[in-house]
Design a protein around this motif. Sequence first.
Motif, mmCIF file in Angstrom:
data_model
loop_
_atom_site.group_PDB
_atom_site.id
_atom_site.type_symbol
_atom_site.label_atom_id
_atom_site.label_comp_id
_atom_site.label_asym_id
_atom_site.label_seq_id
_atom_site.Cartn_x
_atom_site.Cartn_y
_atom_site.Cartn_z
ATOM 1 N N VAL A 300 0.916 -1.142 -0.068
ATOM 2 C CA VAL A 300 -0.177 0.112 -0.022
ATOM 3 C C VAL A 300 0.957 1.186 0.100
ATOM 4 O O VAL A 300 0.529 2.354 -0.810
ATOM 5 C CB VAL A 300 -1.010 -0.016 1.090
ATOM 6 N N ALA A 301 1.924 1.160 0.950
ATOM 7 C CA ALA A 301 2.819 2.307 0.894
ATOM 8 C C ALA A 301 3.633 2.750 -0.507
ATOM 9 O O ALA A 301 3.640 3.930 -0.893
ATOM 10 C CB ALA A 301 3.949 2.062 2.171
ATOM 11 N N ASP A 302 3.837 1.701 -1.184
ATOM 12 C CA ASP A 302 4.342 1.829 -2.260
ATOM 13 C C ASP A 302 3.506 2.343 -3.443
ATOM 14 O O ASP A 302 3.789 3.344 -4.293
ATOM 15 C CB ASP A 302 4.801 0.309 -3.002
ATOM 16 N N GLY A 303 2.025 2.018 -3.541
ATOM 17 C CA GLY A 303 1.276 2.482 -4.234
ATOM 18 C C GLY A 303 0.774 3.809 -4.013
ATOM 19 O O GLY A 303 0.924 4.577 -4.882
ATOM 20 N N VAL A 304 0.545 4.280 -2.852
ATOM 21 C CA VAL A 304 0.313 5.378 -2.338
ATOM 22 C C VAL A 304 1.379 6.561 -2.627
ATOM 23 O O VAL A 304 1.084 7.915 -3.081
ATOM 24 C CB VAL A 304 -0.047 5.629 -0.703
ATOM 25 N N LYS A 305 2.787 6.105 -2.654
ATOM 26 C CA LYS A 305 3.777 7.112 -2.829
ATOM 27 C C LYS A 305 3.661 7.443 -4.540
ATOM 28 O O LYS A 305 3.957 8.289 -4.895
ATOM 29 C CB LYS A 305 5.018 6.516 -2.405
ATOM 30 N N GLY A 306 3.758 6.146 -5.233
ATOM 31 C CA GLY A 306 3.472 6.201 -6.672
ATOM 32 C C GLY A 306 2.257 7.085 -7.240
ATOM 33 O O GLY A 306 2.585 7.888 -8.180
ATOM 34 N N LEU A 307 1.180 7.211 -6.690
ATOM 35 C CA LEU A 307 0.099 7.926 -6.996
ATOM 36 C C LEU A 307 0.411 9.487 -6.657
ATOM 37 O O LEU A 307 -0.315 10.289 -7.425
ATOM 38 C CB LEU A 307 -1.116 7.350 -6.253
ATOM 39 N N ASN A 308 0.943 9.626 -5.439
ATOM 40 C CA ASN A 308 1.240 11.116 -5.099
ATOM 41 C C ASN A 308 -0.205 11.985 -4.970
ATOM 42 O O ASN A 308 -0.234 13.082 -5.471
ATOM 43 C CB ASN A 308 2.261 11.729 -6.126
ATOM 44 N N GLY A 309 -1.187 11.350 -4.749
ATOM 45 C CA GLY A 309 -2.409 11.989 -4.291
ATOM 46 C C GLY A 309 -3.356 12.163 -5.571
ATOM 47 O O GLY A 309 -4.318 12.760 -5.673
ATOM 48 N N ARG A 310 -3.183 11.413 -6.591
ATOM 49 C CA ARG A 310 -3.898 11.718 -7.796
ATOM 50 C C ARG A 310 -5.322 11.011 -7.604
ATOM 51 O O ARG A 310 -6.103 11.773 -8.167
ATOM 52 C CB ARG A 310 -3.299 10.950 -8.991
ATOM 53 N N PHE A 311 -5.411 9.942 -6.926
ATOM 54 C CA PHE A 311 -6.658 9.481 -6.733
ATOM 55 C C PHE A 311 -6.495 8.218 -5.527
ATOM 56 O O PHE A 311 -5.552 7.841 -5.165
ATOM 57 C CB PHE A 311 -7.352 8.768 -7.876
ATOM 58 N N PRO A 312 -7.674 7.992 -4.803
ATOM 59 C CA PRO A 312 -7.537 7.121 -3.635
ATOM 60 C C PRO A 312 -7.142 5.567 -4.064
ATOM 61 O O PRO A 312 -7.472 5.253 -5.203
ATOM 62 C CB PRO A 312 -8.849 7.169 -2.936
ATOM 63 N N LEU A 313 -6.557 4.664 -3.154
ATOM 64 C CA LEU A 313 -6.287 3.394 -3.464
ATOM 65 C C LEU A 313 -6.816 2.972 -2.349
ATOM 66 O O LEU A 313 -6.798 2.948 -0.959
ATOM 67 C CB LEU A 313 -4.847 3.452 -3.263
ATOM 68 N N TYR A 314 -7.622 1.539 -2.681
ATOM 69 C CA TYR A 314 -8.269 0.532 -1.831
ATOM 70 C C TYR A 314 -7.558 -0.756 -2.243
ATOM 71 O O TYR A 314 -7.374 -1.328 -3.217
ATOM 72 C CB TYR A 314 -9.703 0.556 -2.318
ATOM 73 N N ALA A 315 -6.971 -1.154 -1.084
ATOM 74 C CA ALA A 315 -6.239 -2.261 -0.834
ATOM 75 C C ALA A 315 -6.787 -3.585 -1.027
ATOM 76 O O ALA A 315 -7.868 -3.848 -0.237
ATOM 77 C CB ALA A 315 -5.318 -2.451 0.422
#
Length: 359
Positions: A300-315
């Motif tokens: 999750v941390a990897d994905g959230v960092k890569g998105l940089n706030g563009r849209f939410p992530l649901y694991a």
Amino acid sequence: MDKRNFIKSLGIGSMALTLPSRSSKAAGWSAWSVGPQQKGSHRVWINPDHKETEAQIQERYAAYKKAGIADIFFEDDSEKHFRIAKKNGIKAHRWIWTMNRAHDKELLTTHPEWYTKNRKGESCATHPPYVDYYRWLCPSKPEVINYLKEQVTSILSKDYVDGIHLDYIRFCDVILPVNLWSKYGIDQSKELPEYDFCYCETCRSGYKAQKGVDPLDLEHPDQSPSWRKYRYDRITNVVNTLAKVAQQHKKPITAAVFPTPEIAKRIVRQDWTNWNLNAVCPMIYHGFYKEDVSWIGEAVADGVKGLNGRFPLYAGLFLPDFNGNMADLKRGVELALQNGAAGVSLFGNITPEVLAAIS
């Protein structure tokens, strides 16, 4: 083909020709709101049971809502299920197989030329890799993109459908999760030509127009960064084209993707941090990668960092990986939230014990 059967057989789930800017505003993409999402709201992937009575469906979705499930991704169309979910305050999304279209027998018969070819020149229309229902469309072909636009337009035109959810929005797996190598008797410590897609004439000529060389003439095409990026961009173009359709209907578009940006690029040519979505659901199925529950938080941390706030992530969590251990499931949910996920998306048998664990 029910995704449950697919996962049982294969073990994985499973989403302009230029790549968009990292800035959503610079890309001309409006992050239009479809309603606030509370931190810790959850989602589920299910196939609606057409035999259930309205009373049974009502009881099920009322329990989902009470447990914090705000969205359902339905693998099949069922106006009855969709409307009862909506009545309970749950958004009802249509979940579709996108690039893998094995279930569309008419398409396979009438347009075999739309399907991808591997590095050996074999079409998955006639030589499907791994399993018989791995039949992938080529994202470079305009005819394929138009076909998918028509499919999504038809779905989103229904008033009871709240959004579109893309699955199999990628190329065929050039490398499977390591725990599946023994199942298929293959060693994929390197990219093998029979699983490396797509080398059809459309893809090859498109790359040659950009780089002046046919990818088949490269000494090591599997190691070429520009050839990989070319294919990332083809899938990104499909997603962002369908995103425009969703935007026209003022409905959200989401996708099920591979667990981290690095894994997604490496094994299925999927660059999901550059997609124009309203949310993403990475399939962080820790058991498939021989990882423990703590890996959920790391992914999750990897994905959230890569998105940089563009849209939410649901694991995305695969319930069988927890082997009935609700304490581990609760920990997985907590780790996802602590590392920046907006919630989790569950695949598997949604029991009362599961609902209690995620509440």
